[in-house]
Write a protein that holds these residues in place. Structure first.
Motif, short mmCIF file in Angstrom:
data_model
loop_
_atom_site.label_atom_id
_atom_site.label_comp_id
_atom_site.label_asym_id
_atom_site.label_seq_id
_atom_site.Cartn_x
_atom_site.Cartn_y
_atom_site.Cartn_z
N HIS A 275 0.84 -1.20 0.00
CA HIS A 275 0.00 0.00 0.00
C HIS A 275 0.88 1.25 0.00
O HIS A 275 1.82 1.35 0.78
N LYS A 276 0.52 2.21 -0.86
CA LYS A 276 1.17 3.51 -0.84
C LYS A 276 0.18 4.55 -0.33
O LYS A 276 -0.94 4.65 -0.82
N MET A 277 0.61 5.32 0.69
CA MET A 277 -0.21 6.38 1.26
C MET A 277 0.49 7.72 1.11
O MET A 277 1.72 7.77 1.09
N ASP A 278 -0.28 8.80 1.02
CA ASP A 278 0.34 10.12 1.00
C ASP A 278 0.48 10.64 2.43
O ASP A 278 0.14 9.95 3.41
N TYR A 279 0.98 11.85 2.57
CA TYR A 279 1.29 12.44 3.87
C TYR A 279 0.05 12.54 4.76
O TYR A 279 0.15 12.56 5.98
N ASN A 280 -1.13 12.61 4.13
CA ASN A 280 -2.39 12.75 4.86
C ASN A 280 -3.10 11.42 5.09
O ASN A 280 -4.22 11.39 5.61
N GLY A 281 -2.46 10.33 4.68
CA GLY A 281 -3.02 9.01 4.96
C GLY A 281 -3.98 8.47 3.91
O GLY A 281 -4.67 7.47 4.16
N PHE A 282 -4.02 9.11 2.74
CA PHE A 282 -4.90 8.63 1.67
C PHE A 282 -4.15 7.66 0.77
O PHE A 282 -2.99 7.91 0.40
N GLN A 283 -4.81 6.60 0.38
CA GLN A 283 -4.18 5.60 -0.48
C GLN A 283 -3.93 6.16 -1.87
O GLN A 283 -4.80 6.78 -2.48
N GLN A 284 -2.69 5.95 -2.38
CA GLN A 284 -2.33 6.37 -3.73
C GLN A 284 -2.42 5.21 -4.71
O GLN A 284 -2.85 5.37 -5.84
N TRP A 285 -2.00 4.04 -4.29
CA TRP A 285 -2.19 2.82 -5.06
C TRP A 285 -1.97 1.61 -4.17
O TRP A 285 -1.42 1.72 -3.08
N ALA A 286 -2.42 0.45 -4.63
CA ALA A 286 -2.17 -0.82 -3.96
C ALA A 286 -1.59 -1.78 -5.00
O ALA A 286 -2.19 -2.00 -6.05
N TYR A 287 -0.44 -2.30 -4.71
CA TYR A 287 0.26 -3.23 -5.60
C TYR A 287 -0.13 -4.65 -5.19
O TYR A 287 0.03 -5.04 -4.02
N THR A 288 -0.62 -5.44 -6.15
CA THR A 288 -1.25 -6.73 -5.82
C THR A 288 -0.55 -7.94 -6.44
O THR A 288 -1.14 -9.01 -6.51
N GLU A 289 0.72 -7.79 -6.87
CA GLU A 289 1.38 -8.88 -7.57
C GLU A 289 2.17 -9.84 -6.67
O GLU A 289 2.77 -10.79 -7.15
N HIS A 290 2.20 -9.57 -5.38
CA HIS A 290 2.81 -10.53 -4.46
C HIS A 290 1.87 -11.72 -4.24
O HIS A 290 0.65 -11.55 -4.19
N VAL A 291 2.46 -12.88 -4.07
CA VAL A 291 1.70 -14.08 -3.73
C VAL A 291 1.82 -14.38 -2.24
O VAL A 291 0.84 -14.78 -1.59
N GLY A 292 3.02 -14.18 -1.68
CA GLY A 292 3.24 -14.44 -0.26
C GLY A 292 3.05 -13.21 0.59
O GLY A 292 2.95 -12.07 0.09
N ASN A 293 2.98 -13.42 1.90
CA ASN A 293 2.86 -12.32 2.85
C ASN A 293 4.09 -11.41 2.76
O ASN A 293 5.22 -11.88 2.72
N ILE A 294 3.86 -10.10 2.73
CA ILE A 294 4.96 -9.14 2.63
C ILE A 294 5.54 -8.90 4.02
O ILE A 294 4.82 -8.58 4.96
N GLU A 295 6.86 -9.03 4.13
CA GLU A 295 7.52 -8.92 5.43
C GLU A 295 8.44 -7.70 5.52
O GLU A 295 8.76 -7.25 6.61
N THR A 296 8.86 -7.15 4.38
CA THR A 296 9.77 -6.00 4.41
C THR A 296 9.55 -5.11 3.20
O THR A 296 9.18 -5.59 2.12
N VAL A 297 9.75 -3.81 3.38
CA VAL A 297 9.63 -2.85 2.28
C VAL A 297 10.64 -1.73 2.51
O VAL A 297 10.82 -1.27 3.63
N LYS A 298 11.32 -1.32 1.43
CA LYS A 298 12.32 -0.25 1.50
C LYS A 298 12.18 0.63 0.26
O LYS A 298 11.91 0.15 -0.84
#
Length: 277
Positions: free
Chosen positions: A208-231
């Motif tokens: 999930h990508k959010m802006d500074y005010n907490g609104f969703q900008q997009w959701a990336y759905t191509e992962h199959v497994g649970n996401i554990e890290t993001v950088k």
């Protein structure tokens, strides 16, 4: 038991905590030869932790970085042991402070840019702001679920990955907004270098990508497994996410479109990015 350490490994550092009123004894055993070759030596280093009081001379070891003789007892905790096989010395130093005010494990720790403040998030549902100079607690922010990860921006806003989303908390410990678009637990969160966008992933397998005010900008759905890290890379152009399916995805931050996917043989728990992204 630290095991066998060869002289080709000239230095190792170990950090550990001594529980309760117990003491630590470091003992260096004799140097030995490998394959009968005197130039190919190694040594065994063993650590013993046991109950009992320690002498005042042992306690004085940790007042400053010092050389510790074989067999000396140490009671102050935690300690860092640095081994140098070239000089056959052991150097012991103590940590500057400890913060032990959580009631459960602490999976999330974040530090601001200059090290003035440290933030800790725990499975006890508490986020602590800590003075980086002495370890004292400044404030506590409480959620009804566990906290899994933390990230802090340049304005001392903290982003907490909680069981069902992301909370933004300001520098005074007050909630700014709550993001609740996850269909399962949120496990990881990071803020980009500009402080304007936040990325979070978890067990709904979406990034999930959010802006500074907490609104969703997009959701990336191509992962199959649970996401554990993001950088996010230092150029603020791409975001990288790793999952339990052994995959790392590189994603365009503007469009949320996949650039490439790399597959590991096991879970991906952490990702590191160099200065060039």
């Amino acid at each position: 038991n630290f095991g066998t350490i060869g002289v080709n490994k000239t230095e190792r550092i170990h950090e550990f905590t001594i529980p309760g009123d117990k003491a630590l004894t470091l003992d260096i055993l004799e140097f030995r030869w490998r394959d009968g070759d005197p130039t190919n030596q190694y040594t065994d280093l063993k650590m013993y932790v046991y109950s009992g009081s320690t002498s005042s001379s042992a306690e004085s070891v940790l007042t400053a970085p010092d050389i510790v003789e074989s067999g000396k007892e140490i009671s102050e905790s935690p300690v860092i042991v640095q081994l140098s096989l070239e000089s056959q010395d052991i150097q012991v130093t103590s940590n500057e402070w400890m913060h032990r005010q959580h009631a459960d494990s602490v999976p999330g720790v974040a530090v601001d840019n200059d090290g003035t403040y440290v933030y800790s998030g725990s499975h006890d549902g508490e986020l602590h702001k800590i003075d980086g100079s002495d370890g004292s607690k400044i404030w506590t922010y409480t959620v009804s679920t566990s906290i899994e990860d933390l990230s802090v921006d340049n304005s001392e806003n903290v982003y907490a990955a909680v069981d069902n989303g992301v909370d933004k908390v300001d520098s005074t410990g007050s909630a700014v907004w709550y993001y609740r678009e996850f269909s399962n637990s949120c496990r990881t969160v990071t803020v980009d270098p500009s402080g304007n966008n936040i990325y979070a992933g978890g067990h709904d397998t979406d990034l999930h990508k959010m802006d500074y005010n907490g609104f969703q900008q997009w959701a990336y759905t191509e992962h199959v497994g649970n996401i554990e890290t993001v950088k996010v890379d230092p150029t603020n152009s791409f975001v990288y996410s790793g999952d339990w399916n052994g995959e790392i995805h590189k994603i365009d931050v503007s469009t949320g479109v996949n650039i490439w996917k790399y597959v590991h043989g096991g879970y991906v728990y952490q990702i590191a990015i160099d200065d060039y992204g």
